[in-house]
Design an enzyme around this catalytic site. Structure first.
Site, short mmCIF file in Angstrom:
data_model
loop_
_atom_site.label_atom_id
_atom_site.label_comp_id
_atom_site.label_asym_id
_atom_site.label_seq_id
_atom_site.Cartn_x
_atom_site.Cartn_y
_atom_site.Cartn_z
N CYS A 30 -4.23 5.36 -7.14
CA CYS A 30 -3.49 4.35 -6.38
C CYS A 30 -3.43 4.71 -4.90
CB CYS A 30 -2.08 4.24 -6.96
SG CYS A 30 -1.01 3.11 -6.06
N SER A 61 -1.05 4.92 -2.79
CA SER A 61 0.02 5.80 -2.30
C SER A 61 -0.42 7.26 -2.32
CB SER A 61 1.28 5.63 -3.15
OG SER A 61 1.76 4.30 -3.02
N HIS A 72 -2.32 7.94 0.81
CA HIS A 72 -1.47 8.15 1.98
C HIS A 72 -1.09 9.63 2.08
CE1 HIS A 72 -0.62 4.04 3.33
NE2 HIS A 72 -0.39 3.67 2.08
N HIS A 122 0.68 9.04 -9.91
CA HIS A 122 2.01 8.51 -10.27
C HIS A 122 1.89 7.27 -11.15
CE1 HIS A 122 0.64 6.31 -6.75
NE2 HIS A 122 1.33 5.30 -7.22
N CYS A 173 2.37 1.09 -12.04
CA CYS A 173 2.47 0.99 -10.58
C CYS A 173 1.85 -0.30 -10.06
CB CYS A 173 1.90 2.20 -9.85
SG CYS A 173 2.21 2.07 -8.07
N1 APR Z 1 -7.69 -7.06 6.42
C1 APR Z 1 -7.81 -7.47 5.14
N2 APR Z 1 -8.01 -6.61 4.09
C2 APR Z 1 -8.14 -5.32 4.38
C3 APR Z 1 -8.04 -4.80 5.70
C4 APR Z 1 -7.81 -5.76 6.75
N3 APR Z 1 -7.69 -5.38 8.03
N4 APR Z 1 -8.18 -3.46 5.66
C5 APR Z 1 -8.36 -3.14 4.36
N5 APR Z 1 -8.33 -4.24 3.59
C6 APR Z 1 -8.45 -4.35 2.13
C7 APR Z 1 -9.44 -3.40 1.48
O1 APR Z 1 -10.77 -3.91 1.52
C8 APR Z 1 -8.91 -3.30 0.05
O2 APR Z 1 -9.45 -4.32 -0.77
O3 APR Z 1 -7.20 -3.97 1.57
C9 APR Z 1 -7.40 -3.52 0.22
C10 APR Z 1 -6.54 -2.25 -0.03
O4 APR Z 1 -6.61 -1.94 -1.38
P1 APR Z 1 -6.61 -0.44 -2.01
O5 APR Z 1 -7.27 0.49 -1.07
O6 APR Z 1 -7.12 -0.61 -3.40
O7 APR Z 1 -5.06 -0.04 -2.04
P2 APR Z 1 -3.95 -0.37 -3.14
O8 APR Z 1 -3.94 0.67 -4.20
O9 APR Z 1 -4.08 -1.81 -3.55
O10 APR Z 1 -2.62 -0.17 -2.30
C11 APR Z 1 -2.31 -0.99 -1.19
O11 APR Z 1 0.06 -0.94 -1.55
O12 APR Z 1 1.52 0.23 -2.91
C12 APR Z 1 0.90 0.18 -1.68
O13 APR Z 1 0.77 2.50 -1.07
C13 APR Z 1 0.02 1.37 -1.41
O14 APR Z 1 0.00 0.94 0.89
C14 APR Z 1 -0.77 0.84 -0.28
C15 APR Z 1 -0.96 -0.63 -0.61
ZN ZN Z 2 1.07 3.37 -6.89
#
Ligand code: APR
Ligand code: ZN
Length: 378
Positions: A44, A46, A49, A65, A171
């Site tokens: 995930c 988080s 990060h 998590h 999550c």
């Molecule tokens: N504009 C649009 N989409 C974007 C951009 C942008 N500028 N930058 C990144 N993305 C897209 C990515 O291509 C990806 O599909 O955002 C998505 C992020 O998804 P993941 O990396 O899979 O992250 P995820 O596990 O979904 O978590 C996202 O939610 O719970 C919180 O801590 C977690 O901050 C995190 C967020």
């Molecule tokens: Zn999570």
């Protein structure tokens, strides 16, 4: 104190963003705790990060998590669970007693210790090979063969739900469902836009479809993610950009009823209030790095009567909401199998985070046993 040896993905912070696979010592569950044999752990955002140095946690950290598994041992005083139960783990482990917890808002509990990687009594059950304490991220430490958690954080789930799907309910899927149902309270026929179609964003989209929202507009920087979003229920896919508000207004006739940010980027968080119509709701699900500030148009917010909602864990009450999500999945109403793009053994955890940094894969799930996937016969 009896302990067992477990293999786990550990972040020490002294080798960049790389996790090491280490043998740790895990003490037996104490009063009110259970030991769970982890069968699936989602990778995930988080965790990323943390290992990219954006958030500080106690080290060394047992990462992960988002987990599901089987109860393997129970401590004294545990009445709700039995050995052999299939469970989903909740990472926000509220005190269960304060006004917020008893009033149905456990996510607002101020006495929570899981945010600091601690069990409710302030300790950890993990130790490294040389005897130092190791800290389970969000008091779960899902990327470990076995974990010890408070009994109330292990929510029993129908064993027909495959472990990989079940882990996500803990999550990303739970958060996405909660953001739609608990935070935005979307009803049938409302329009919605989701910025970021990763693991969390795709879960929001599936839940919007379940709620009957229309149109459902997905926004991402990746065409591949938009194609997946359409398979999950999005009616439109847009590549993000400065003119996003105008394009959303065109598709929704003046702005969406509800907008969701599921990335955690300041630029897209700042865009969110501009995507909703007067009286609309903007829900902030993605979590930015520590200490970042947002600029929003104050007049627009007040004059247009917009509601900005911070979403911690989707406003979930895990014991109520996890089973609801599981039932919707079993009834064929939530297509959660499609959220999982890749299944890997624990040893491939670093490659999974690299793929996430490149914006690839919807969700990688670490499986501890070949039979633990949605595709396998259960
Ligand atoms: N504009 C649009 N989409 C974007 C951009 C942008 N500028 N930058 C990144 N993305 C897209 C990515 O291509 C990806 O599909 O955002 C998505 C992020 O998804 P993941 O990396 O899979 O992250 P995820 O596990 O979904 O978590 C996202 O939610 O719970 C919180 O801590 C977690 O901050 C995190 C967020
Ligand atoms: Zn999570």
């Amino acid at each position: 104190m009896a302990t067992i040896e477990v293999r786990a993905a550990v972040y020490r912070g002294d080798n960049g963003d790389r996790l090491g696979i280490e043998q740790l010592q895990l003490a037996d569950p104490e009063h009110g705790e259970v030991r769970v044999r982890v069968r699936a752990a989602g990778v995930c955002g988080s965790d990323r990060h943390v290992i990219d140095g954006e958030w500080q946690v106690p080290l060394p950290a047992v990462m992960g998590h988002e987990a599901a598994g089987v109860v393997e041992a129970i401590g004294a005083g545990v009445r709700e669970l039995a050995v052999g139960d299939h469970v989903i783990i909740a990472w926000h482990q509220a005190c269960q007693r304060c006004a917020e917890c008893t009033g149905g808002k456990p996510w607002a509990c101020t006495r929570v210790r899981s945010n600091d990687s601690q069990l409710p009594d302030g300790t950890t059950r993990w130790h490294t090979a040389d005897g130092a304490a190791a800290w389970p991220y969000l008091a779960v430490g899902a990327m470990s063969e076995r974990i010890v958690v408070p009994d109330f954080a292990a929510i029993r789930v129908d064993p027909r739900v495959p472990f990989d799907v079940a882990s996500l309910i803990g999550c990303s899927v739970g958060t996405g469902y909660g953001a739609v149902v608990n935070n935005a309270r979307v009803v049938a026929g409302e329009s919605a836009v989701v910025v970021g179609a990763g693991g969390v964003g795709m879960s929001i989209i599936s839940s919007l479809r379940l709620a009957g929202a229309s149109p459902i507009i997905a926004v991402d920087v990746s065409e591949a993610k938009l194609a997946e979003a359409k398979r999950a229920g999005a009616t439109h896919g847009l590549i993000g950009g400065a003119d996003l508000a105008e394009r959303v207004a065109e598709l929704t006739g003046g702005g969406a009823d509800a907008a969701f940010e599921a990335i955690g980027r300041v630029a897209t968080m700042e865009q969110l209030p501009g995507l909703i119509r007067p009286g609309g709701r903007a829900v902030f699900v993605g979590l930015p790095p520590e200490g970042q500030e947002l600029r929003i148009d104050g007049l627009q917010l007040a004059y247009d009567g917009k509601t900005l909602i911070g979403s911690n864990y989707g406003g979930l009450v895990p014991a109520r909401d996890f089973p609801r999500v599981a039932q919707a999945y079993l009834a064929g109403e939530l297509p959660l199998d499609e959220l999982i793009s890749t299944r890997v053994p624990l040893e491939e955890v670093n490659e999974a985070f690299d793929a996430m940094r490149r914006g690839e894969r919807t969700r990688t799930v670490i499986v501890f046993d070949e039979d633990d996937t949605a595709g396998a016969a259960n």
